[in-house]
Structure formats: structure tokens, C-alpha cells
Design an enzyme around this catalytic site. Sequence first.
Site, PDB file in Angstrom:
ATOM      1  N   GLY A 294       6.782  -2.043   6.150  1.00 31.31           N
ATOM      2  CA  GLY A 294       8.149  -2.533   6.120  1.00 31.31           C
ATOM      3  C   GLY A 294       9.150  -1.694   6.871  1.00 31.31           C
ATOM      4  O   GLY A 294       8.895  -0.549   7.240  1.00 31.31           O
ATOM      5  N   GLU A 295      10.306  -2.300   7.120  1.00 32.86           N
ATOM      6  CA  GLU A 295      11.410  -1.619   7.790  1.00 32.86           C
ATOM      7  C   GLU A 295      12.430  -1.251   6.706  1.00 32.86           C
ATOM      8  O   GLU A 295      13.157  -2.117   6.201  1.00 32.86           O
ATOM      9  CB  GLU A 295      12.022  -2.565   8.845  1.00 32.86           C
TER      10      GLU A 295
ATOM     11  N   CYS B 204       6.425  -5.379  15.914  1.00 32.61           N
ATOM     12  CA  CYS B 204       5.993  -4.393  16.912  1.00 32.61           C
ATOM     13  C   CYS B 204       4.526  -4.686  17.252  1.00 32.61           C
ATOM     14  O   CYS B 204       3.694  -4.856  16.350  1.00 32.61           O
ATOM     15  CB  CYS B 204       6.173  -2.994  16.355  1.00 32.61           C
TER      16      CYS B 204
ATOM     17  N   CYS C  41       6.507  -7.050   7.156  1.00 32.97           N
ATOM     18  CA  CYS C  41       7.684  -6.603   7.906  1.00 32.97           C
ATOM     19  C   CYS C  41       8.172  -7.779   8.743  1.00 32.97           C
ATOM     20  O   CYS C  41       7.357  -8.488   9.326  1.00 32.97           O
ATOM     21  CB  CYS C  41       7.301  -5.426   8.811  1.00 32.97           C
TER      22      CYS C  41
ATOM     23  N   CYS D 164      -1.146   5.733   9.899  1.00 31.65           N
ATOM     24  CA  CYS D 164       0.115   5.121  10.315  1.00 31.65           C
ATOM     25  C   CYS D 164      -0.096   3.776  10.988  1.00 31.65           C
ATOM     26  O   CYS D 164      -0.861   3.673  11.936  1.00 31.65           O
ATOM     27  CB  CYS D 164       0.781   6.013  11.345  1.00 31.65           C
TER      28      CYS D 164
ATOM     29  N   SER E 216      11.219   5.279  15.488  1.00 31.93           N
ATOM     30  CA  SER E 216      10.047   4.822  16.236  1.00 31.93           C
ATOM     31  C   SER E 216      10.483   4.542  17.666  1.00 31.93           C
ATOM     32  O   SER E 216      10.905   3.442  17.995  1.00 31.93           O
ATOM     33  CB  SER E 216       9.492   3.551  15.595  1.00 31.93           C
ATOM     34  N   PHE E 217      10.387   5.545  18.507  1.00 32.76           N
ATOM     35  CA  PHE E 217      10.940   5.435  19.856  1.00 32.76           C
ATOM     36  C   PHE E 217       9.947   4.748  20.801  1.00 32.76           C
ATOM     37  O   PHE E 217      10.228   3.715  21.367  1.00 32.76           O
ATOM     38  CB  PHE E 217      11.323   6.835  20.358  1.00 32.76           C
ATOM     39  N   HIS E 218       8.823   5.377  21.003  1.00 33.80           N
ATOM     40  CA  HIS E 218       7.628   4.764  21.613  1.00 33.80           C
ATOM     41  C   HIS E 218       7.682   4.356  23.082  1.00 33.80           C
ATOM     42  O   HIS E 218       6.665   3.960  23.644  1.00 33.80           O
ATOM     43  CB  HIS E 218       7.147   3.545  20.806  1.00 33.80           C
TER      44      HIS E 218
ATOM     45  N   SER F  17      11.773   6.448   8.184  1.00 29.80           N
ATOM     46  CA  SER F  17      11.444   6.058   9.557  1.00 29.80           C
ATOM     47  C   SER F  17      11.958   4.643   9.835  1.00 29.80           C
ATOM     48  O   SER F  17      11.702   3.719   9.074  1.00 29.80           O
ATOM     49  CB  SER F  17       9.922   6.107   9.743  1.00 29.80           C
TER      50      SER F  17
ATOM     51  N   CYS G  92       3.342   8.559   1.451  1.00 31.13           N
ATOM     52  CA  CYS G  92       3.868   7.586   2.405  1.00 31.13           C
ATOM     53  C   CYS G  92       4.081   6.282   1.649  1.00 31.13           C
ATOM     54  O   CYS G  92       3.126   5.669   1.170  1.00 31.13           O
ATOM     55  CB  CYS G  92       2.839   7.418   3.534  1.00 31.13           C
TER      56      CYS G  92
ATOM     57  N   CYS H  93       1.456  -2.648  15.758  1.00 35.81           N
ATOM     58  CA  CYS H  93       1.468  -2.337  14.328  1.00 35.81           C
ATOM     59  C   CYS H  93       0.801  -3.427  13.512  1.00 35.81           C
ATOM     60  O   CYS H  93       1.143  -4.604  13.642  1.00 35.81           O
ATOM     61  CB  CYS H  93       2.916  -2.147  13.868  1.00 35.81           C
TER      62      CYS H  93
ATOM     63  N   GLU I 271       0.813  -1.197   0.000  1.00 31.64           N
ATOM     64  CA  GLU I 271       0.000   0.000   0.000  1.00 31.64           C
ATOM     65  C   GLU I 271       0.863   1.271   0.000  1.00 31.64           C
ATOM     66  O   GLU I 271       1.946   1.300   0.581  1.00 31.64           O
ATOM     67  CB  GLU I 271      -0.932  -0.007   1.216  1.00 31.64           C
TER      68      GLU I 271
HETATM   69  N1  SAH Z   1       9.150   0.236  10.013  1.00 35.43           N
HETATM   70  C1  SAH Z   1       9.366   1.615  10.137  1.00 35.43           C
HETATM   71  C2  SAH Z   1       8.488   2.457   9.240  1.00 35.43           C
HETATM   72  C3  SAH Z   1       7.034   2.067   9.094  1.00 35.43           C
HETATM   73  S1  SAH Z   1       5.987   2.330  10.444  1.00 35.43           S
HETATM   74  C4  SAH Z   1       9.218   2.037  11.596  1.00 35.43           C
HETATM   75  O1  SAH Z   1       8.754   1.233  12.382  1.00 35.43           O
HETATM   76  O2  SAH Z   1       9.597   3.153  11.921  1.00 35.43           O
HETATM   77  C5  SAH Z   1       5.682   4.083  10.473  1.00 35.43           C
HETATM   78  C6  SAH Z   1       5.322   4.630  11.844  1.00 35.43           C
HETATM   79  O3  SAH Z   1       4.004   4.214  12.242  1.00 35.43           O
HETATM   80  C7  SAH Z   1       6.257   4.129  12.937  1.00 35.43           C
HETATM   81  O4  SAH Z   1       6.606   5.158  13.828  1.00 35.43           O
HETATM   82  C8  SAH Z   1       5.384   3.119  13.649  1.00 35.43           C
HETATM   83  O5  SAH Z   1       5.856   2.857  14.922  1.00 35.43           O
HETATM   84  C9  SAH Z   1       4.044   3.778  13.596  1.00 35.43           C
HETATM   85  N2  SAH Z   1       2.918   2.887  13.858  1.00 35.43           N
HETATM   86  C10 SAH Z   1       2.836   1.563  13.608  1.00 35.43           C
HETATM   87  N3  SAH Z   1       1.621   1.087  13.973  1.00 35.43           N
HETATM   88  C11 SAH Z   1       0.909   2.140  14.441  1.00 35.43           C
HETATM   89  C12 SAH Z   1      -0.422   2.312  14.903  1.00 35.43           C
HETATM   90  N4  SAH Z   1      -1.262   1.285  14.933  1.00 35.43           N
HETATM   91  N5  SAH Z   1      -0.812   3.542  15.307  1.00 35.43           N
HETATM   92  C13 SAH Z   1       0.048   4.598  15.203  1.00 35.43           C
HETATM   93  N6  SAH Z   1       1.292   4.509  14.741  1.00 35.43           N
HETATM   94  C14 SAH Z   1       1.735   3.292  14.361  1.00 35.43           C
HETATM   95 FE1  SF4 Z   2       7.667  -3.169  11.106  1.00 33.85          FE
HETATM   96 FE2  SF4 Z   2       7.642  -0.542  11.621  1.00 33.85          FE
HETATM   97 FE3  SF4 Z   2       5.432  -2.014  11.970  1.00 33.85          FE
HETATM   98 FE4  SF4 Z   2       7.498  -2.318  13.625  1.00 33.85          FE
HETATM   99  S1  SF4 Z   2       6.251  -0.469  13.353  1.00 33.85           S
HETATM  100  S2  SF4 Z   2       6.304  -3.989  12.676  1.00 33.85           S
HETATM  101  S3  SF4 Z   2       9.217  -2.047  12.244  1.00 33.85           S
HETATM  102  S4  SF4 Z   2       6.451  -1.624  10.030  1.00 33.85           S
END
Ligand code: SAH
Ligand code: SF4
Length: 398
Positions: free
Chosen positions: A198-199, A143, A139, A372, A252-254, A230, A132, A146, A119
Site C-alpha cells: 500500500g501507499e 508501479c 495499492c 521489498c 521511491s525515486f527509481h 515510504s 515492515c 511491484c 502481510e
Molecule cells: N507504496 C510505498 C511503500 C511500499 S513499497 C512506496 O512505493 O514507496 C516499499 C518499497 O519497495 C518501495 O521503494 C518500492 O518502490 C519498492 N519495491 C516495490 N517492488 C519492488 C521489487 N519488486 N523489488 C524491489 N523493490 C521493490
Molecule cells: Fe504501490 Fe508502492 Fe507498489 Fe507503487 S511501489 S504499486 S506505490 S506499493
Amino acid sequence: MTTARPTAPVTQDVVTIPRKLPEGGRMNIVGLTRDQLRDALIAAGTPEKQAKMRVGQIWQWIYHWGVRDFSAMTNLAKDYRAMLAERFEIALPEIVTQQVSADGTRKYLLRIAGGHEVETVYIPEENRGTLCISSQVGCTLTCSFCHTGTQKLVRNLTAAEIVGQVMLARDDLGEWPEPGAPKNETRLVSNIVLMGMGEPLYNFDNVRDAMKVVMDGEGLTLSRRRITLSTSGVVPEIAKTAEEIGCLLAVSFHATTDEVRDKLVPINKRWNIETLLSALRDYPRLSNSERITFEYVMLKGVNDSDEDAKRLVKLIRGIPAKINLIPFNEWPGSPYERSDWERIEAFADIIYKAGYASPIRTPRGEDIMAACGQLKSATERARKSRAEIAAEAGLSGS
Ligand code: SAH
Ligand code: SF4
């Protein structure tokens, strides 16, 4: 009892598509860097002396004018165009479906070689348009918040498939210039974020090559400061990103403790907060960019306390940073809830008072699951049950 998710893989056991097609097949020009295109043209019989000029001409047709047919490349000799058509192609992914959200966000579902789907999302804003894009099908990381991370199947996108997402969006938005028309200064696709599926740092070479094509001053011409990559924190690739791509970085610190981050972003078990921060400290200098974006998803009762906010500003002290708070986007079966607005605002306030910009990201395209972390291909959707997802997030029985 809790069931832990598998530890984040440190190597990528994903399929990479070879660039060269089988004997007799045509080579896709899209996504080749200038050097690669030059080599390919020479291998196809172009005299070495002419190769650089031919690269420039073909490049302009494809990436400046959006031309898809060699016969339209009128500054090339007819028999040279015929040779190109025989040996090469200009191939993009296929758009399967397209959805437009009430807020104008567009989500494209694309089919790529092998029948896989990815997508791409276009987000129009007042003074810019952000695309985006995805770097992998699914991936390998898991996480727990996600949606993409619940997808089992993973394959790296080729550079062509990454650049192709940008070209398809321009097709759809009608953004290629008309010959002779005055130069349009307002770009519809003005920014790119590698925040789709994806990463990106687990597909480094293809992402780098694709971004080289996108950044090239003679074609798509997006400056490196309009591209944000990212990452979840693939530490060894961070310095390489600075040196070989030089784009802006988001991470993606979180979470503010390893205990919580281990659960949310399992790659933290491989490279923990301290290791990640030390790689980030060097990034602005190495990439000559201003500041790093810290992405922080707001999960109710998990990472959203005042103490978290205070720990966060302490941790990142000394790093030029902006903190992007992302209200959690729920997906069917997701094991978390979005923090309340008052909580998000209180959190933002602490960060702001400590001297950092702390924008709260407006969720876009939620009605079409384009926000996101909600991206997941249709064929893979709903594979896992609610219980399986909760168990893998380490939440069962708690
Ligand atoms: N894999 C990379 C880039 C794709 S994710 C990464 O993890 O950074 C893009 C962003 O969306 C990241 O910051 C991720 O942590 C965030 N994200 C993933 N799932 C989410 C969700 N359900 N709600 C809000 N942000 C989310
Ligand atoms: Fe992969 Fe980014 Fe989603 Fe983590 S947040 S599973 S690294 S796409």
C-alpha cells in the site's frame, strides 16, 4: 506497439471502514488516539474529571503490558472493568499463516475484517529488528515493478489494523514485559518501516493516528526517528507528514528522467520529478529530521547506467540524503530483471564518490517472497497472467 498502464489515480476510490461499530457492537480500543479514547470513555459514562486518568491506565495495560482482557486491569474498579468489557474490545487482526525464512525473516499473513488479507514482515538484524508493515490491502497505484501494484482489490487499513500489526509481532516474538522483570533495553521490534503493501500517504489519517499510538511515550514507545514512511511521491501529503507525524521519510525515486519514472512509478505523471524534489527539499526542516532516504530499485538496462547515477546525484544536490539501492526482487511474471552485481556496485560507487551514503539493501526473506515489493495477499495472487503484466508495464512488443 505498447499498451500503457492506466494513469495513476489522483484520488483514492478505496473503501474506508467506519470506526464506530453498528448499534450494540463493541468499539475496538486498539488504534484510538488518546483523545479519541477519552471521548469514547466519556460517551460510555466515565466522568469527565476521571477520563484522562482512565485513558492513561487502560493505555498502559494495552500498549505497555500487552494485556487483552479487561478483567486483568487490576487498578480499575471491578464494575468499571465490567463496563469496559461490555462496551469495548481489544481486537487485533488474525494471523492466518506465518513463514520463517532461512535468514530468520518472518512473514505473517493476516486476515482483517471483510476476509481481506495483508502481510507484515519482521527482519531481524544484528543490532536491530525492523518490522515492515502494510497500510492498505493492495495499492491503487500501479508501479510496474511491484507485485502489490498488480493486485486489483484495495482497501485502506484502519488505525487498529496498522497498530495491530505491531502488537501481533510483539506477541509472536514474546516481547511484552513480564511484571517485575528488569527492564529489557534491547528491543526486538526496534524499528518500523511503512514499506509493506500500500501507499501510506493515500491512507494518511489512519497511518498518522496509528503512528501516534506507536510513538506514544507510555506504550509501544518507538521514537519518531525509528519509523520510516515510504511514499511513491504523493506530493501534497509530504509536508503534512512532516508536520503531523514527523517520522523519517523514504521516497521511491527509481528513475532520473520523467520519461522513465512515468513508466516505473506512474504517479510521476501527476507529480513529476521536479515537483517531488521541491517538496522533499522542505521535509528535513519541517520534520526536524536529518535526511531523506531515496530508494532506487536496480532494474537491468532500465535505470542502472552510469549516466543515471550521475543524473541522480545532480538532481538531489542540496537535499540531505542517503540513497538506498534495492536489487530488484523478482516475482512470478515480473517484467524486469535485477541488475548485475557489478553494475549495482559501479552505480553505488558513483553516488558514494559524490558524497552520499549508498548502501545496497540486502534482499531478505526472498525464499518466502517477503522481500521489498513482493508482498501480495494469497487470495489475490496469480490473478494476472505474465502477458497482462508485461502489457500493463508498457513492455509488450518491445
Ligand atoms: N507504496 C510505498 C511503500 C511500499 S513499497 C512506496 O512505493 O514507496 C516499499 C518499497 O519497495 C518501495 O521503494 C518500492 O518502490 C519498492 N519495491 C516495490 N517492488 C519492488 C521489487 N519488486 N523489488 C524491489 N523493490 C521493490
Ligand atoms: Fe504501490 Fe508502492 Fe507498489 Fe507503487 S511501489 S504499486 S506505490 S506499493
